[in-house]
Design an enzyme around this catalytic site. Structure first.
Site, PDB file in Angstrom:
ATOM      1  N   SER A 142      -6.531  59.139  36.676  1.00  0.00           N
ATOM      2  CA  SER A 142      -5.953  57.977  36.017  1.00  0.00           C
ATOM      3  C   SER A 142      -6.887  57.467  34.915  1.00  0.00           C
ATOM      4  CB  SER A 142      -5.635  56.904  37.065  1.00  0.00           C
ATOM      5  OG  SER A 142      -4.896  55.855  36.499  1.00  0.00           O
ATOM      6  N   LEU A 143      -7.467  56.299  35.099  1.00  0.00           N
ATOM      7  CA  LEU A 143      -8.431  55.776  34.113  1.00  0.00           C
ATOM      8  C   LEU A 143      -9.519  56.808  33.800  1.00  0.00           C
ATOM      9  CD1 LEU A 143     -10.814  53.750  33.103  1.00  0.00           C
ATOM     10  CD2 LEU A 143     -11.265  53.654  35.517  1.00  0.00           C
ATOM     11  N   HIS A 196       1.385  53.590  37.709  1.00  0.00           N
ATOM     12  CA  HIS A 196       2.062  54.882  37.547  1.00  0.00           C
ATOM     13  C   HIS A 196       3.497  54.841  38.066  1.00  0.00           C
ATOM     14  CE1 HIS A 196      -1.742  56.441  36.238  1.00  0.00           C
ATOM     15  NE2 HIS A 196      -2.303  55.975  37.324  1.00  0.00           N
ATOM     16  N   ARG A 214      -6.253  48.890  28.043  1.00  0.00           N
ATOM     17  CA  ARG A 214      -5.392  49.462  29.085  1.00  0.00           C
ATOM     18  C   ARG A 214      -5.442  48.587  30.347  1.00  0.00           C
ATOM     19  NH1 ARG A 214      -6.063  53.172  33.393  1.00  0.00           N
ATOM     20  NH2 ARG A 214      -4.512  54.835  33.544  1.00  0.00           N
ATOM     21  N   GLN A 235      -9.658  53.973  39.344  1.00  0.00           N
ATOM     22  CA  GLN A 235      -9.691  52.618  39.888  1.00  0.00           C
ATOM     23  C   GLN A 235      -9.589  52.650  41.407  1.00  0.00           C
ATOM     24  OE1 GLN A 235      -7.219  50.095  37.643  1.00  0.00           O
ATOM     25  NE2 GLN A 235      -7.386  48.355  38.992  1.00  0.00           N
TER      26      GLN A 235
END
Length: 312
Positions: A94-95, A199, A119, A12
């Site tokens: 991440s994603l 996070h 998510r 992202q």
């Protein structure tokens, strides 16, 4: 000598209007994925990705699925052009870790897309119910930033590259940490333009609910190594994969370790799939001599395919 290829999938923040449009116009495989995504999500994600407005695209619940589809569309076109080249491993920021798993066949496109959408929704909810922020700490040792984070009661969100670490937490505490960063010998501390404290412990509500969603996803062992953000190691069994994707919501993204692990597996040609070129930049900071290409549109995918075939 054939190169051992690693795939890196964007996270992202990399999104940009128009992402994937020329791929879909020129390559049927990419077009099919965007059409399928619109059908699965029952909304025009492709139009948001291609035409904006940027405020709509930046929403976590749009941005995460758009990056997932775009990353896989880039890979689909690359495979059409360069053949079924062997992949030595993959990681995603991440994603992007979910995109990497979809690329490795851990779950199918529809399951991955629905998981990413869920998510994104859960993270959006967590952002609106908390007042969080994130900041990049540039030019500092990990131990120094850990000390600062402990002193100011914030979390370490990302270890991206040597001297680039991101903190995350309550806005007031993150701002306080920025205020004292110089005293710790940190060269520069910058607030990031994000919707909340990803996070970090402020994502606890998203963490709890995502665990339920993950239990409903059918998971297969990946076709090639996929590195977990949280451990910096391969995850292989369905339980390990679910646990890694779950822990990642509140845990630290150890991106530096992910890249080093791919290199340790013998990967010597890295392909970033997604807009922005952020991961290529981080890789060059980590390994000065890294052989890396960013693929995001028709022109870059053609160049990358030529490079793969030349070394075939």
């Amino acid at each position: 000598m054939a190169k051992k290829i690693a795939l890196l999938f964007a996270g992202q923040g990399a999104q940009s209007i128009g992402m994937g449009r020329d791929l879909a116009e020129q390559f049927p495989g990419a077009s099919e994925l965007f059409q399928l995504a619109d059908k699965i999500l029952v909304r025009k994600l492709s139009q948001i990705a291609w035409n904006g407005p940027i405020e709509e695209l930046t929403k976590t619940s749009n941005c995460q699925p758009a990056l997932f589809v775009h990353g896989l569309a880039c890979l689909s076109v690359l495979r059409d052009l360069a053949g079924n080249f062997p992949i030595g491993g993959a990681a995603g920021l991440s994603l992007g870790e979910i995109t990497a798993h979809a690329a490795a066949g851990t779950f199918d496109f529809a399951s991955g897309l629905k998981l990413v959408e869920r998510r994104g929704e859960l993270m959006d909810e967590a952002c609106t119910t908390t007042n969080g922020a994130m900041a990049a700490m540039i030019g500092a040792d990990e131990n120094v930033v850990r000390q600062l984070a402990a002193d100011e009661d914030v979390d370490i969100a990302n270890i991206n590259a040597p001297g680039q670490i991101v903190i995350s937490g309550e806005r007031a505490k993150v701002e306080a940490a920025i205020g004292v960063a110089r005293e710790y010998g940190i060269r520069r501390a910058t607030l990031l333009n994000v919707a909340g404290a990803y996070h970090s412990r402020l994502m606890e509500s998203a963490y709890e609910k995502l665990g339920v969603a993950l239990q409903h996803v059918t998971v297969q062992p990946p076709h090639f190594p996929v590195i977990s953000n949280v451990t910096g190691e391969e995850v292989e069994t369905p339980n390990e994969i679910r646990q890694a994707l779950h822990d990642q919501v509140t845990g630290t993204v150890r991106w530096l370790d992910c890249v080093e692990r791919l290199a340790a597996l013998g990967c010597d040609f890295f392909i970033e799939l997604g807009p922005g070129g952020v991961l290529a930049g981080l890789l060059r900071r980590t390994r000065k001599d890294a052989n890396v290409m960013s693929v995001s549109d028709a022109e870059s995918v053609q160049k990358c395919a030529e490079k793969i075939t030349a070394h075939g």
